[in-house]
Design a protein around this motif. Structure first.
Motif, PDB file in Angstrom:
ATOM      1  N   SER A   1      10.091   4.782  -1.863  1.00  0.00           N
ATOM      2  CA  SER A   1       8.799   5.033  -1.403  1.00  0.00           C
ATOM      3  C   SER A   1       8.447   6.496  -1.919  1.00  0.00           C
ATOM      4  CB  SER A   1       8.629   4.874  -0.106  1.00  0.00           C
ATOM      5  OG  SER A   1       7.311   4.959   0.559  1.00  0.00           O
TER       6      SER A   1
ATOM      7  N   GLN B   1       0.797  -1.414   0.112  1.00  0.00           N
ATOM      8  CA  GLN B   1       0.052  -0.211   0.083  1.00  0.00           C
ATOM      9  C   GLN B   1       0.885   1.302   0.047  1.00  0.00           C
ATOM     10  OE1 GLN B   1      -2.546  -0.967   3.305  1.00  0.00           O
ATOM     11  NE2 GLN B   1      -4.039  -1.684   1.913  1.00  0.00           N
ATOM     12  N   LYS B   2       2.012   1.291  -0.788  1.00  0.00           N
ATOM     13  CA  LYS B   2       2.834   2.435  -0.991  1.00  0.00           C
ATOM     14  C   LYS B   2       3.330   2.439  -2.371  1.00  0.00           C
ATOM     15  CE  LYS B   2       5.496   2.300   3.406  1.00  0.00           C
ATOM     16  NZ  LYS B   2       6.813   2.136   3.776  1.00  0.00           N
ATOM     17  N   GLU B   3       3.216   3.702  -3.053  1.00  0.00           N
ATOM     18  CA  GLU B   3       3.776   3.908  -4.235  1.00  0.00           C
ATOM     19  C   GLU B   3       5.238   3.885  -4.437  1.00  0.00           C
ATOM     20  OE1 GLU B   3       3.365   7.539  -6.702  1.00  0.00           O
ATOM     21  OE2 GLU B   3       2.044   6.451  -7.976  1.00  0.00           O
ATOM     22  N   TRP B   4       5.779   2.903  -4.941  1.00  0.00           N
ATOM     23  CA  TRP B   4       7.128   2.843  -5.009  1.00  0.00           C
ATOM     24  C   TRP B   4       7.738   3.538  -6.401  1.00  0.00           C
ATOM     25  CZ3 TRP B   4       9.893   1.345  -1.064  1.00  0.00           C
ATOM     26  CH2 TRP B   4       9.275   0.594  -0.236  1.00  0.00           C
ATOM     27  N   LYS B   5       8.656   4.183  -6.517  1.00  0.00           N
ATOM     28  CA  LYS B   5       9.009   4.935  -7.649  1.00  0.00           C
ATOM     29  C   LYS B   5      10.319   4.377  -8.012  1.00  0.00           C
ATOM     30  CE  LYS B   5       6.473   9.001  -7.010  1.00  0.00           C
ATOM     31  NZ  LYS B   5       6.500  10.537  -6.608  1.00  0.00           N
TER      32      LYS B   5
ATOM     33  N   SER C   1      -0.236  -2.730  -9.394  1.00  0.00           N
ATOM     34  CA  SER C   1      -0.525  -1.828 -10.212  1.00  0.00           C
ATOM     35  C   SER C   1       0.516  -0.811 -10.355  1.00  0.00           C
ATOM     36  CB  SER C   1      -1.815  -1.154 -10.062  1.00  0.00           C
ATOM     37  OG  SER C   1      -1.860  -0.285  -8.767  1.00  0.00           O
ATOM     38  N   GLY C   2       0.619  -0.018 -11.382  1.00  0.00           N
ATOM     39  CA  GLY C   2       1.362   1.253 -11.597  1.00  0.00           C
ATOM     40  C   GLY C   2       1.519   1.496 -13.022  1.00  0.00           C
ATOM     41  N   SER C   3       2.672   2.391 -13.171  1.00  0.00           N
ATOM     42  CA  SER C   3       3.278   3.040 -14.453  1.00  0.00           C
ATOM     43  C   SER C   3       4.171   2.500 -14.895  1.00  0.00           C
ATOM     44  CB  SER C   3       3.202   4.517 -14.454  1.00  0.00           C
ATOM     45  OG  SER C   3       3.764   4.997 -15.397  1.00  0.00           O
TER      46      SER C   3
ATOM     47  N   ARG D   1       0.061   2.038 -18.378  1.00  0.00           N
ATOM     48  CA  ARG D   1      -0.431   1.397 -16.931  1.00  0.00           C
ATOM     49  C   ARG D   1      -0.128  -0.276 -17.074  1.00  0.00           C
ATOM     50  NH1 ARG D   1      -0.432   4.514 -13.065  1.00  0.00           N
ATOM     51  NH2 ARG D   1      -1.848   3.288 -11.842  1.00  0.00           N
TER      52      ARG D   1
ATOM     53  N   THR E   1       6.503   3.108 -11.748  1.00  0.00           N
ATOM     54  CA  THR E   1       5.882   3.054 -10.287  1.00  0.00           C
ATOM     55  C   THR E   1       5.324   1.566 -10.162  1.00  0.00           C
ATOM     56  OG1 THR E   1       3.486   4.102 -10.749  1.00  0.00           O
ATOM     57  CG2 THR E   1       5.376   5.722  -9.995  1.00  0.00           C
TER      58      THR E   1
ATOM     59  N   ARG F   1       2.921  -0.387  -7.195  1.00  0.00           N
ATOM     60  CA  ARG F   1       2.086  -0.481  -5.917  1.00  0.00           C
ATOM     61  C   ARG F   1       1.245  -2.198  -5.634  1.00  0.00           C
ATOM     62  NH1 ARG F   1      -0.709   3.031  -2.334  1.00  0.00           N
ATOM     63  NH2 ARG F   1      -2.759   2.247  -1.500  1.00  0.00           N
TER      64      ARG F   1
END
Length: 156
Positions: A154, A44-48, A79-81, A86, A69, A71
């Motif tokens: 993060s 539940q974090k967005e990782w870059k 999910s992410g970019s 996406r 990214t 998540r």
């Protein structure tokens, strides 16, 4: 009325495990895949992604307009970019053992083209090799055969 039909059709496709369009890479669906939950900072974090940590990108490759990214949810949804597109799907995670398997479920993506495709393709190829992870000082380190192959920060 048409919107309701489209939404119902999309929900039916996703519930059936079918992803519309073509995936950048396809993984076999895993029956009974399981994610072991643990509060360790992974979920539940967005990782870059730190772009310089991504191998397999030509030196003269154009960078994507969006950050790459990731998540991960406790139930294994991801999910992410990927820089241009996406992505979304399911994976298997055993956070108690530091194991992660991006090929245990189905991962799909949108299919647009644009600047940064070399980074996106390298990212998808990297995920095929990752078998474990470590969280260290707010960074998610993705590993293959105990070697760090990518680093994500993060974004909280």
């Amino acid at each position: 009325m048409m919107l309701r039909f489209i939404s119902a059709a999309a929900a039916a496709l996703l519930a059936g495990g079918v992803v519309s369009g073509c995936c950048t890479y396809q993984c076999p669906a895993a029956a009974g895949s399981r994610t072991v939950r643990k509060t360790d900072g992974l979920f539940q974090k967005e990782w870059k992604l730190k772009p310089e940590s991504l191998s397999g990108v030509p030196a003269d490759a154009e960078k994507p307009q969006r950050e790459i990214t990731m998540r991960i949810e406790p139930d294994g949804r991801i999910s992410g970019s990927s820089g241009v597109n996406r992505y979304f799907g399911t994976i298997r995670v055993d956070s108690a053992k530091g194991k992660i398997d991006f090929q245990s479920g189905a991962i799909g993506s949108t299919r647009m083209a644009g600047p940064g495709m070399a980074y996106e393709n390298a990212f998808y190829e990297l995920l095929k090799r990752v078998d474990s992870f470590e969280i260290r000082e707010g960074r998610l380190l993705l590993k293959s055969a105990d070697k760090i192959v990518a680093e994500l920060q993060s974004g909280l």
